[in-house]
Design a protein around this motif. Structure first.
Motif, short mmCIF file in Angstrom:
data_model
loop_
_atom_site.label_atom_id
_atom_site.label_comp_id
_atom_site.label_asym_id
_atom_site.label_seq_id
_atom_site.Cartn_x
_atom_site.Cartn_y
_atom_site.Cartn_z
N LEU A 49 0.87 -1.17 0.00
CA LEU A 49 0.00 0.00 0.00
C LEU A 49 0.91 1.22 0.00
CD1 LEU A 49 -2.95 1.00 0.08
CD2 LEU A 49 -2.66 1.30 2.55
N GLN A 50 0.99 1.88 -1.15
CA GLN A 50 1.76 3.11 -1.26
C GLN A 50 0.86 4.26 -0.82
OE1 GLN A 50 5.06 3.68 -2.16
NE2 GLN A 50 4.62 5.79 -1.52
N MET A 51 1.29 5.00 0.18
CA MET A 51 0.47 6.07 0.74
C MET A 51 1.22 7.39 0.55
SD MET A 51 -0.91 4.26 4.22
CE MET A 51 0.66 4.36 5.04
N ASN A 52 0.63 8.29 -0.20
CA ASN A 52 1.22 9.61 -0.46
C ASN A 52 0.33 10.70 0.09
OD1 ASN A 52 3.31 8.33 -1.95
ND2 ASN A 52 2.09 8.42 -3.82
N ILE A 53 0.90 11.87 0.22
CA ILE A 53 0.18 13.06 0.71
C ILE A 53 -0.59 12.70 1.98
CG2 ILE A 53 -1.18 15.06 0.01
CD1 ILE A 53 -1.00 14.10 -2.87
N LEU A 54 0.12 12.14 2.93
CA LEU A 54 -0.54 11.67 4.15
C LEU A 54 -1.08 12.83 4.98
CD1 LEU A 54 1.89 8.78 4.97
CD2 LEU A 54 -0.59 8.55 4.78
N LYS A 55 -2.21 12.57 5.64
CA LYS A 55 -2.89 13.55 6.45
C LYS A 55 -3.02 13.01 7.87
CE LYS A 55 -5.80 14.73 2.47
NZ LYS A 55 -7.20 14.84 1.97
N PRO A 56 -3.18 13.89 8.85
CA PRO A 56 -3.36 13.41 10.23
C PRO A 56 -4.52 12.43 10.37
CG PRO A 56 -2.89 15.74 10.24
CD PRO A 56 -3.06 15.35 8.80
N GLU A 57 -5.56 12.59 9.57
CA GLU A 57 -6.70 11.68 9.65
C GLU A 57 -6.40 10.29 9.11
OE1 GLU A 57 -6.64 14.76 8.37
OE2 GLU A 57 -7.93 14.92 6.58
N ASP A 58 -5.23 10.11 8.51
CA ASP A 58 -4.80 8.78 8.08
C ASP A 58 -4.17 7.99 9.22
OD1 ASP A 58 -3.69 10.29 5.03
OD2 ASP A 58 -5.51 9.10 5.32
N THR A 59 -3.98 8.63 10.36
CA THR A 59 -3.41 7.95 11.51
C THR A 59 -4.30 6.80 11.95
OG1 THR A 59 -2.24 9.92 12.31
CG2 THR A 59 -2.76 8.22 13.94
N ALA A 60 -3.73 5.62 12.00
CA ALA A 60 -4.50 4.42 12.36
C ALA A 60 -3.58 3.21 12.38
CB ALA A 60 -5.62 4.18 11.34
N MET A 61 -4.12 2.12 12.86
CA MET A 61 -3.46 0.82 12.70
C MET A 61 -3.94 0.26 11.37
SD MET A 61 -1.39 -1.33 14.22
CE MET A 61 -1.52 -1.25 16.01
N TYR A 62 -3.01 -0.15 10.55
CA TYR A 62 -3.34 -0.67 9.23
C TYR A 62 -3.17 -2.19 9.21
CZ TYR A 62 -3.68 3.98 7.24
OH TYR A 62 -4.09 5.27 6.93
N TYR A 63 -4.20 -2.85 8.70
CA TYR A 63 -4.22 -4.31 8.67
C TYR A 63 -4.33 -4.82 7.24
CZ TYR A 63 -5.46 -3.82 13.60
OH TYR A 63 -5.48 -3.50 14.94
N CYS A 64 -3.66 -5.91 6.99
CA CYS A 64 -3.76 -6.62 5.72
C CYS A 64 -4.74 -7.78 5.88
CB CYS A 64 -2.37 -7.15 5.38
SG CYS A 64 -2.26 -8.24 3.97
N ALA A 65 -5.53 -8.03 4.85
CA ALA A 65 -6.48 -9.14 4.89
C ALA A 65 -6.45 -9.90 3.56
CB ALA A 65 -7.89 -8.61 5.14
N ALA A 66 -6.70 -11.19 3.62
CA ALA A 66 -6.68 -12.02 2.41
C ALA A 66 -7.80 -13.04 2.45
CB ALA A 66 -5.33 -12.73 2.29
N GLY A 67 -8.32 -13.34 1.27
CA GLY A 67 -9.40 -14.32 1.17
C GLY A 67 -9.16 -15.29 0.04
N ASN A 68 -9.57 -16.52 0.25
CA ASN A 68 -9.45 -17.54 -0.79
C ASN A 68 -10.57 -17.44 -1.81
OD1 ASN A 68 -7.15 -18.70 0.43
ND2 ASN A 68 -8.46 -19.82 1.86
N ASN A 69 -11.66 -16.77 -1.42
CA ASN A 69 -12.79 -16.56 -2.30
C ASN A 69 -13.36 -15.17 -2.03
OD1 ASN A 69 -13.25 -19.42 -3.45
ND2 ASN A 69 -13.13 -19.76 -1.25
N ARG A 70 -14.22 -14.74 -2.94
CA ARG A 70 -14.90 -13.46 -2.74
C ARG A 70 -16.21 -13.74 -2.01
NH1 ARG A 70 -18.49 -10.04 -5.70
NH2 ARG A 70 -17.93 -7.84 -5.62
N VAL A 71 -16.23 -13.40 -0.72
CA VAL A 71 -17.39 -13.66 0.11
C VAL A 71 -17.95 -12.32 0.58
CG1 VAL A 71 -18.27 -14.76 2.19
CG2 VAL A 71 -16.46 -15.88 0.84
N VAL A 72 -19.16 -12.02 0.17
CA VAL A 72 -19.80 -10.76 0.55
C VAL A 72 -21.15 -11.08 1.18
CG1 VAL A 72 -20.55 -8.50 -0.22
CG2 VAL A 72 -18.67 -9.65 -1.40
N VAL A 73 -21.35 -10.64 2.40
CA VAL A 73 -22.61 -10.86 3.10
C VAL A 73 -23.16 -9.51 3.52
CG1 VAL A 73 -23.73 -11.94 5.07
CG2 VAL A 73 -21.82 -13.10 3.93
N ASN A 74 -24.35 -9.20 3.04
CA ASN A 74 -24.98 -7.91 3.35
C ASN A 74 -24.05 -6.75 3.01
OD1 ASN A 74 -27.33 -9.15 4.31
ND2 ASN A 74 -26.46 -9.38 6.36
N GLY A 75 -23.34 -6.88 1.91
CA GLY A 75 -22.47 -5.81 1.45
C GLY A 75 -21.13 -5.75 2.14
#
Length: 123
Positions: A80-106
């Motif tokens: 994740l290349q992040m440019n022009i960072l702002k104070p509101e971008d402050t957070a813990m960033y997590y990576c997630a991965a899925g073996n399939n595309r699973v969408v429940v209620n959006g």
């Protein structure tokens, strides 16, 4: 056992850049879908960017034009290349991965999550 390990976070000043990495291990085949989420103190988890097969990507409105999600299949790593960072971008960033595309209620559901990397943007 599949593991996702994020790195690249840290302190940065407003307007600066960071590149987050998510190294995957233990997966015998390529993930179908991967994403970056973030969670700021006192707030819910927010989808930042998502990548699916054939180069399909999604970005939250708050990061469009500033963040770019990409992957290196040879290194089994998501970025994740992040440019022009702002104070509101402050957070813990997590990576997630899925073996399939699973969408429940959006809501997208992922099989694996990393432990996160902290990004702190100072004004």
């Amino acid at each position: 056992q599949v593991q996702l390990v994020e790195s690249g976070g840290g302190p940065v000043q407003t307007g600066g850049s960071l590149r987050l990495s998510c190294a995957a291990s233990g997966n015998s085949f390529r993930f179908f879908i991967m994403a970056w989420y973030r969670q700021a103190p006192g707030k819910g988890r927010e989808l930042v960017a998502r990548t699916e097969p054939h180069g399909t990507t999604y970005y939250a409105d708050s990061v469009k034009g500033r963040f770019t999600i990409s992957g290196d299949n040879a290194k089994n790593t998501l970025y994740l290349q992040m440019n022009i960072l702002k104070p509101e971008d402050t957070a813990m960033y997590y990576c997630a991965a899925g073996n399939n595309r699973v969408v429940v209620n959006g809501v997208y559901h992922f099989d694996y999550w990393g432990q996160g990397t902290q990004v702190t943007v100072s004004s």
